[in-house]
Design a protein around this motif. Structure first.
Motif, mmCIF file in Angstrom:
data_model
loop_
_atom_site.group_PDB
_atom_site.id
_atom_site.type_symbol
_atom_site.label_atom_id
_atom_site.label_comp_id
_atom_site.label_asym_id
_atom_site.label_seq_id
_atom_site.Cartn_x
_atom_site.Cartn_y
_atom_site.Cartn_z
ATOM 1 N N ALA A 73 41.876 21.767 -93.348
ATOM 2 C CA ALA A 73 43.338 20.578 -92.770
ATOM 3 C C ALA A 73 44.151 20.510 -93.725
ATOM 4 O O ALA A 73 45.808 20.189 -94.180
ATOM 5 N N ALA A 74 43.702 20.789 -95.394
ATOM 6 C CA ALA A 74 45.332 21.292 -96.275
ATOM 7 C C ALA A 74 44.074 22.010 -97.499
ATOM 8 O O ALA A 74 42.677 21.545 -97.711
ATOM 9 N N GLU A 75 45.161 21.939 -98.611
ATOM 10 C CA GLU A 75 44.866 23.317 -99.754
ATOM 11 C C GLU A 75 45.695 23.090 -100.710
ATOM 12 O O GLU A 75 46.754 22.506 -100.290
ATOM 13 N N LEU A 76 45.238 22.289 -101.730
ATOM 14 C CA LEU A 76 45.495 21.606 -102.557
ATOM 15 C C LEU A 76 45.936 22.730 -104.176
ATOM 16 O O LEU A 76 45.533 23.787 -103.643
ATOM 17 N N PRO A 77 47.630 22.514 -104.288
ATOM 18 C CA PRO A 77 47.342 23.586 -105.841
ATOM 19 C C PRO A 77 46.146 24.321 -106.426
ATOM 20 O O PRO A 77 45.283 23.059 -106.630
ATOM 21 N N ALA A 78 46.743 25.454 -106.754
ATOM 22 C CA ALA A 78 45.267 26.040 -107.474
ATOM 23 C C ALA A 78 45.122 25.360 -108.930
ATOM 24 O O ALA A 78 46.009 24.803 -109.666
ATOM 25 N N GLY A 79 43.778 25.237 -109.262
ATOM 26 C CA GLY A 79 43.705 24.053 -110.622
ATOM 27 C C GLY A 79 43.072 22.595 -110.099
ATOM 28 O O GLY A 79 42.923 21.834 -111.228
ATOM 29 N N GLU A 80 44.177 21.879 -108.819
ATOM 30 C CA GLU A 80 43.758 20.310 -108.669
ATOM 31 C C GLU A 80 42.387 20.259 -108.180
ATOM 32 O O GLU A 80 42.279 21.204 -106.553
ATOM 33 N N ILE A 81 41.625 19.699 -108.264
ATOM 34 C CA ILE A 81 40.606 19.314 -107.295
ATOM 35 C C ILE A 81 40.761 18.254 -107.326
ATOM 36 O O ILE A 81 40.367 16.829 -107.748
ATOM 37 N N LEU A 108 46.947 12.505 -83.215
ATOM 38 C CA LEU A 108 46.311 13.199 -82.178
ATOM 39 C C LEU A 108 45.727 14.187 -82.082
ATOM 40 O O LEU A 108 44.438 14.584 -81.809
ATOM 41 N N ASP A 109 46.532 15.242 -83.025
ATOM 42 C CA ASP A 109 45.124 15.944 -83.707
ATOM 43 C C ASP A 109 44.549 16.115 -84.796
ATOM 44 O O ASP A 109 44.336 16.960 -85.117
ATOM 45 N N GLY A 110 44.929 15.226 -85.686
ATOM 46 C CA GLY A 110 43.867 14.976 -87.137
ATOM 47 C C GLY A 110 44.399 15.544 -88.470
ATOM 48 O O GLY A 110 43.723 15.788 -89.688
ATOM 49 N N SER A 111 45.550 16.564 -88.087
ATOM 50 C CA SER A 111 46.484 17.114 -89.137
ATOM 51 C C SER A 111 47.046 16.631 -90.265
ATOM 52 O O SER A 111 47.339 14.902 -89.863
ATOM 53 N N ILE A 112 46.920 16.660 -91.655
ATOM 54 C CA ILE A 112 47.523 15.506 -92.438
ATOM 55 C C ILE A 112 48.258 16.838 -93.229
ATOM 56 O O ILE A 112 48.876 18.171 -93.461
ATOM 57 N N THR A 113 49.787 16.265 -93.451
ATOM 58 C CA THR A 113 50.462 16.484 -94.695
ATOM 59 C C THR A 113 50.861 15.491 -95.868
ATOM 60 O O THR A 113 50.779 14.309 -95.763
ATOM 61 N N TYR A 114 50.507 16.428 -96.977
ATOM 62 C CA TYR A 114 50.614 15.058 -98.334
ATOM 63 C C TYR A 114 52.151 15.341 -98.913
ATOM 64 O O TYR A 114 52.443 16.656 -99.064
#
Length: 219
Positions: A73-81, A108-114
């Motif tokens: 659903a989401a991928e954080l920037p490399a190095g951020e855990i 509705l679809d459970g998608s996320i935007t951070y």
């Protein structure tokens, strides 16, 4: 329940550990937190420097809904855990080794935007507490054990919100990470704790009358 790279689903009558409903393809992957919205169940995790949030939707094929396979659903920037995710008032609070982010959750679809980091922390954000329009993050306060409060009632736009260093121990000299926070029963008093490092940790309870002597406002 998450253990290392596996996800388990329990019935209310379970007496033994069931087979995992999902196993990550990377043996080194570690799942860290679970939360849910009306549309999906979310599980965060990382491997090396890469961190992701996975979405599990529910299948109603049987009498009891079961988890389907994981979707990124989401991928954080490399190095951020990512260490903690919590759903509250239509948003998802995300605690990482760099600070805190907020995400919109599609009903509705459970998608996320951070969004961008709301604040940066000298330690990972390991937990959240919620009350009314506020979120408290177990974040430390300038290296001392404590929590940061975020005001969701005053959005600044682009998933950014005002925040303040809130409760902390000004006498703390060890700087051990703040690991959890929660409200005591049905009161408005917050409790938080630290890891203690190689010695016993401490549990702190918000004072009823005593206030911090001074503070700073940045605008």
């Amino acid at each position: 329940m998450c253990v290392n790279d596996k996800v388990y689903e329990f019935s209310s009558s379970a007496a033994v550990l069931p087979s995992p409903v999902y196993t990550h393809s990377d043996d080194d992957h570690v799942f860290t937190s679970i939360t849910s919205s009306g549309a999906a169940i979310y599980i965060s995790g990382y491997s090396g420097i890469q961190s992701n949030i996975y979405k599990f939707t529910l299948s109603t094929a049987g009498a009891m809904p079961t988890l389907t396979s994981a979707i990124t659903a989401a991928e954080l920037p490399a190095g951020e855990i990512v260490f903690k995710i919590s759903y509250y008032l239509g948003n998802m609070a995300i605690g990482t080794n760099q600070g805190m982010r907020m995400a919109d959750v599609n009903s509705l679809d459970g998608s996320i935007t951070y969004g961008a980091l709301i604040f940066e922390s000298t330690q990972p954000v390991y937990d959240f507490g919620f009350r009314d329009r506020y979120i408290w993050a177990a974040s430390s306060v300038e290296g001392q054990v404590g929590v940061t409060r975020v005001d969701m009632g005053q959005p600044l736009g682009n998933l950014l919100f005002p925040y303040a260093w809130d409760l902390y121990d000004p006498a703390d000299v060890l700087g051990n990470p703040t690991t959890a926070c929660a409200f005591i029963g049905d009161t408005d008093r917050l409790a938080f704790c630290n890891s203690g490092g190689a010695v016993n940790g401490k549990v702190y309870i918000e004072a009823t009358t005593e206030l911090i002597a001074q503070g700073t406002i940045r605008t």
